[in-house]
Design an enzyme around this catalytic site. Structure first.
Site, PDB file in Angstrom:
ATOM      1  N   ARG A   1      72.148 -43.416-110.355  1.00 36.74           N
ATOM      2  CA  ARG A   1      71.778 -44.124-109.126  1.00 36.74           C
ATOM      3  C   ARG A   1      70.782 -43.222-108.414  1.00 36.74           C
ATOM      4  O   ARG A   1      71.107 -42.089-108.034  1.00 36.74           O
ATOM      5  CB  ARG A   1      72.995 -44.372-108.249  1.00 36.74           C
ATOM      6  CG  ARG A   1      72.610 -44.755-106.823  1.00 36.74           C
ATOM      7  CD  ARG A   1      73.753 -45.303-106.030  1.00 36.74           C
ATOM      8  NE  ARG A   1      74.115 -46.629-106.494  1.00 36.74           N
ATOM      9  CZ  ARG A   1      74.899 -47.464-105.804  1.00 36.74           C
ATOM     10  NH1 ARG A   1      75.403 -47.099-104.642  1.00 36.74           N
ATOM     11  NH2 ARG A   1      75.180 -48.663-106.274  1.00 36.74           N
TER      12      ARG A   1
ATOM     13  N   HIS B   1      69.007 -53.486-109.381  1.00 31.49           N
ATOM     14  CA  HIS B   1      70.442 -53.188-109.480  1.00 31.49           C
ATOM     15  C   HIS B   1      71.054 -54.095-110.564  1.00 31.49           C
ATOM     16  O   HIS B   1      71.844 -55.002-110.268  1.00 31.49           O
ATOM     17  CB  HIS B   1      71.106 -53.425-108.123  1.00 31.49           C
ATOM     18  CG  HIS B   1      72.454 -52.784-107.970  1.00 31.49           C
ATOM     19  ND1 HIS B   1      73.040 -52.002-108.947  1.00 31.49           N
ATOM     20  CD2 HIS B   1      73.362 -52.829-106.941  1.00 31.49           C
ATOM     21  CE1 HIS B   1      74.227 -51.589-108.528  1.00 31.49           C
ATOM     22  NE2 HIS B   1      74.443 -52.074-107.323  1.00 31.49           N
TER      23      HIS B   1
ATOM     24  N   GLN C   1      74.999 -54.787-110.983  1.00 28.90           N
ATOM     25  CA  GLN C   1      75.561 -55.704-109.986  1.00 28.90           C
ATOM     26  C   GLN C   1      75.304 -57.152-110.405  1.00 28.90           C
ATOM     27  O   GLN C   1      76.185 -58.011-110.307  1.00 28.90           O
ATOM     28  CB  GLN C   1      74.933 -55.430-108.609  1.00 28.90           C
ATOM     29  CG  GLN C   1      75.466 -56.335-107.519  1.00 28.90           C
ATOM     30  CD  GLN C   1      76.940 -56.093-107.210  1.00 28.90           C
ATOM     31  OE1 GLN C   1      77.334 -54.968-106.978  1.00 28.90           O
ATOM     32  NE2 GLN C   1      77.749 -57.130-107.200  1.00 28.90           N
TER      33      GLN C   1
ATOM     34  N   ASP D   1      72.512 -59.804 -98.668  1.00 28.48           N
ATOM     35  CA  ASP D   1      72.657 -58.345 -98.772  1.00 28.48           C
ATOM     36  C   ASP D   1      72.248 -57.758 -97.419  1.00 28.48           C
ATOM     37  O   ASP D   1      71.695 -58.451 -96.558  1.00 28.48           O
ATOM     38  CB  ASP D   1      71.769 -57.827 -99.926  1.00 28.48           C
ATOM     39  CG  ASP D   1      71.975 -56.346-100.228  1.00 28.48           C
ATOM     40  OD1 ASP D   1      73.004 -55.775 -99.804  1.00 28.48           O
ATOM     41  OD2 ASP D   1      71.095 -55.751-100.886  1.00 28.48           O
TER      42      ASP D   1
ATOM     43  N   CYS E   1      76.922 -58.310-102.628  1.00 36.13           N
ATOM     44  CA  CYS E   1      77.168 -57.178-103.534  1.00 36.13           C
ATOM     45  C   CYS E   1      78.059 -56.126-102.891  1.00 36.13           C
ATOM     46  O   CYS E   1      78.671 -55.329-103.594  1.00 36.13           O
ATOM     47  CB  CYS E   1      75.836 -56.566-103.956  1.00 36.13           C
ATOM     48  SG  CYS E   1      74.796 -56.062-102.566  1.00 36.13           S
TER      49      CYS E   1
ATOM     50  N   ARG F   1      82.383 -55.710-111.589  1.00 34.71           N
ATOM     51  CA  ARG F   1      81.561 -54.529-111.915  1.00 34.71           C
ATOM     52  C   ARG F   1      82.219 -53.746-113.045  1.00 34.71           C
ATOM     53  O   ARG F   1      81.563 -53.305-113.990  1.00 34.71           O
ATOM     54  CB  ARG F   1      81.417 -53.618-110.678  1.00 34.71           C
ATOM     55  CG  ARG F   1      80.594 -54.202-109.532  1.00 34.71           C
ATOM     56  CD  ARG F   1      79.145 -54.353-109.909  1.00 34.71           C
ATOM     57  NE  ARG F   1      78.537 -53.086-110.289  1.00 34.71           N
ATOM     58  CZ  ARG F   1      78.034 -52.178-109.453  1.00 34.71           C
ATOM     59  NH1 ARG F   1      78.008 -52.434-108.169  1.00 34.71           N
ATOM     60  NH2 ARG F   1      77.499 -51.053-109.887  1.00 34.71           N
TER      61      ARG F   1
HETATM   62  N1   CP Z   1      77.518 -52.942-104.796  1.00 35.76           N
HETATM   63  C1   CP Z   1      77.433 -51.617-105.006  1.00 35.76           C
HETATM   64  O1   CP Z   1      76.663 -51.131-105.844  1.00 35.76           O
HETATM   65  O2   CP Z   1      78.277 -50.877-104.232  1.00 35.76           O
HETATM   66  P1   CP Z   1      78.281 -49.305-104.050  1.00 35.76           P
HETATM   67  O3   CP Z   1      77.033 -48.935-103.288  1.00 35.76           O
HETATM   68  O4   CP Z   1      79.531 -48.996-103.294  1.00 35.76           O
HETATM   69  O5   CP Z   1      78.272 -48.655-105.411  1.00 35.76           O
HETATM   70  N1  NVA Z   2      70.312 -53.256-101.188  1.00 30.12           N
HETATM   71  C1  NVA Z   2      71.453 -52.370-101.083  1.00 30.12           C
HETATM   72  C2  NVA Z   2      72.415 -52.627-102.190  1.00 30.12           C
HETATM   73  C3  NVA Z   2      73.659 -51.778-102.158  1.00 30.12           C
HETATM   74  C4  NVA Z   2      74.588 -52.056-103.292  1.00 30.12           C
HETATM   75  C5  NVA Z   2      70.980 -50.930-101.112  1.00 30.12           C
HETATM   76  O1  NVA Z   2      70.101 -50.602-101.922  1.00 30.12           O
HETATM   77  O2  NVA Z   2      71.469 -50.143-100.298  1.00 30.12           O
END
Ligand code: CP
Ligand code: NVA
Length: 313
Positions: A116, A143, A146, A233, A272, A300
Site C-alpha cells: 500500500r 484499489h 477492494q 467514498d 469501501c 476482502r
Molecule cells: N477499504 C480499505 O482498504 O480499508 P483500510 O484502509 O482500512 O485498509
Molecule cells: N479513497 C480512499 C480509500 C480508502 C480505502 C483513500 O485512498 O484513502
C-alpha cells in the site's frame, strides 16, 4: 461471457495484481469463483493450505485496518507467514530505492509482496525489478483488491453481475478508477457521478469505456434513478489535505435517503470504508438494512485469499 456461464480454469495469465486494467473479465471471474469457494470452505471449517512454507511481505506506507488485517489473516489461513513492514520502520521510508528493497527481500526468500503506497509507479517498479508477484493494496490511483471484494459482494446479493446498474457518487479517486474498470469489464452499467472538477482521470474513463457502458455525469438523478448499487467514498483520500472548497463541491453528492429513494427497490448501499457519517453518506443510509458494508469488508479476506492462491506459486 457472464460469470454465471464461466468454468474456472484454476489459473491466471497475470503474474501480478497491479491494476484491473491488466485483467480480462474471465480472469476476474476466476478470482471471484475461487473466492466464493474459499469463503464456503471457511464457513465449513475446511482448511486450504496452499501458502504452506511461503512468506508474504505486507508493506504499508499509509494507514490501514481492513487491508492489513485481512491480508495477515488471509496469509495465515492459507498456511503461510505474513511479514508486516511499515515503510516508516524500514529503509524504504528513508529513501532506499524500490529496486534495492525488492532485490534484498527476494534474497531472504520472500515469496510475494503486497504493498500500500502513494505512487502507482512505485508499485510497478517493484514488479519490474523483482521476480516475485506484487499485489496492489491501494495506491493514489487504484484499489483493485477492494473492487474484487465488492464484485463478490454484488454477485452474492444479485446472483449476477451483467446488467447491474452501478452508481458511484463523489470524488473521482482511486476507488472510482478501479470500480470503473472492474465493473465495466464484468458487464455492469457504470455511472460515475462527480461534481465538475472532481471527475475521475479521463484516460481511465476512456480505458474503461472500451469494455462497457461507463457514463460520467454530474447529475445525481441520472446516476441514482433505477440503480441497483449506490457506492460512495470519502471526500479526502489518504495523503490529501482537507479543503472546504472540495467538501462544499462534494456535499450535494452525498448518498442520503432521498438518493436511495430514486434507486431500484432492491438497491444496496456500498462503501469501501472507512466512512465519514454525515459527509459522503448519512448515518441513516450506512446503518440501514440496505447497507452491505460489512459483507464488503469480510469479502476482502476471501477475495485476497483467492488472488494469493492463484498468483503465488
Ligand atoms: N477499504 C480499505 O482498504 O480499508 P483500510 O484502509 O482500512 O485498509
Ligand atoms: N479513497 C480512499 C480509500 C480508502 C480505502 C483513500 O485512498 O484513502
Amino acid at each position: 461471457m457472464d460469470i454465471t456461464q464461466y468454468k474456472p480454469k484454476g489459473k491466471l495469465n497475470n503474474k501480478h495484481l497491479l491494476t484491473l486494467k491488466d485483467y480480462t473479465a474471465n480472469e476476474i471471474y476466476e478470482i471471484l469463483l475461487r473466492a466464493a469457494e474459499l469463503k464456503n470452505m471457511n464457513r465449513r471449517g475446511k482448511k486450504q493450505r496452499c501458502l504452506s512454507g511461503k512468506t508474504v511481505a505486507l508493506i504499508f506506507a499509509k494507514s490501514s485496518t481492513r487491508t492489513r488485517v485481512s491480508f495477515e489473516q488471509g496469509v495465515r489461513q492459507l498456511g503461510g507467514v505474513p511479514l508486516f513492514l511499515s515503510s516508516n520502520d524500514i529503509q524504504l521510508g528513508r529513501g532506499e530505492t524500490i529496486h534495492d528493497t525488492v532485490k534484498v527481500l527476494e534474497r531472504y526468500g520472500i515469496d510475494a509482496i503486497m504493498i500500500r503506497t502513494f505512487k502507482q509507479s512505485d508499485l510497478e517498479d517493484l514488479a519490474r525489478f523483482g521476480t516475485i508477484p506484487v499485489i496492489n493494496g491501494l495506491t493514489d490511483d487504484f484499489h483493485p483488491c477492494q473492487v474484487l471484494a465488492d464484485l463478490l459482494t454484488v454477485y452474492e446479493v444479485f446472483k449476477r453481475l451483467e446488467g447491474i446498474k452501478f452508481a458511484y457518487f463523489g470524488d473521482g479517486n482511486n476507488m472510482a478508477n478501479s470500480l470503473m474498470l472492474g465493473c465495466a469489464k464484468v458487464g455492469m452499467k457504470v455511472y460515475i457521478c462527480s461534481p465538475k472538477g472532481f471527475e475521475p482521470n479521463p484516460e481511465i474513463v476512456a480505458e474503461a469505456q472500451k469494455f462497457g457502458e461507463v457514463v460520467v455525469t454530474d447529475s445525481v438523478e441520472e446516476a441514482a434513478t433505477g440503480a441497483d448499487v449506490l457506492y460512495t467514498d470519502v471526500f479526502f483520500s489518504m495523503g490529501q489535505a482537507a479543503d472546504k472548497k472540495k467538501s462544499d463541491a462534494l456535499m450535494p453528492y452525498q448518498v442520503n435517503e432521498s438518493v436511495m429513494d430514486m434507486a431500484s427497490k432492491e438497491a444496496v448501499f456500498m462503501h469501501c470504508l472507512p466512512a465519514h457519517r454525515g459527509e459522503e453518506v448519512t448515518e441513516g443510509v450506512i446503518d440501514s438494512p440496505r447497507s452491505v458494508i460489512f459483507e464488503q469488508a469480510e469479502n476482502r479476506l476471501h477475495a485476497q485469499k483467492a488472488v494469493m492462491s492463484l498468483l503465488i506459486k
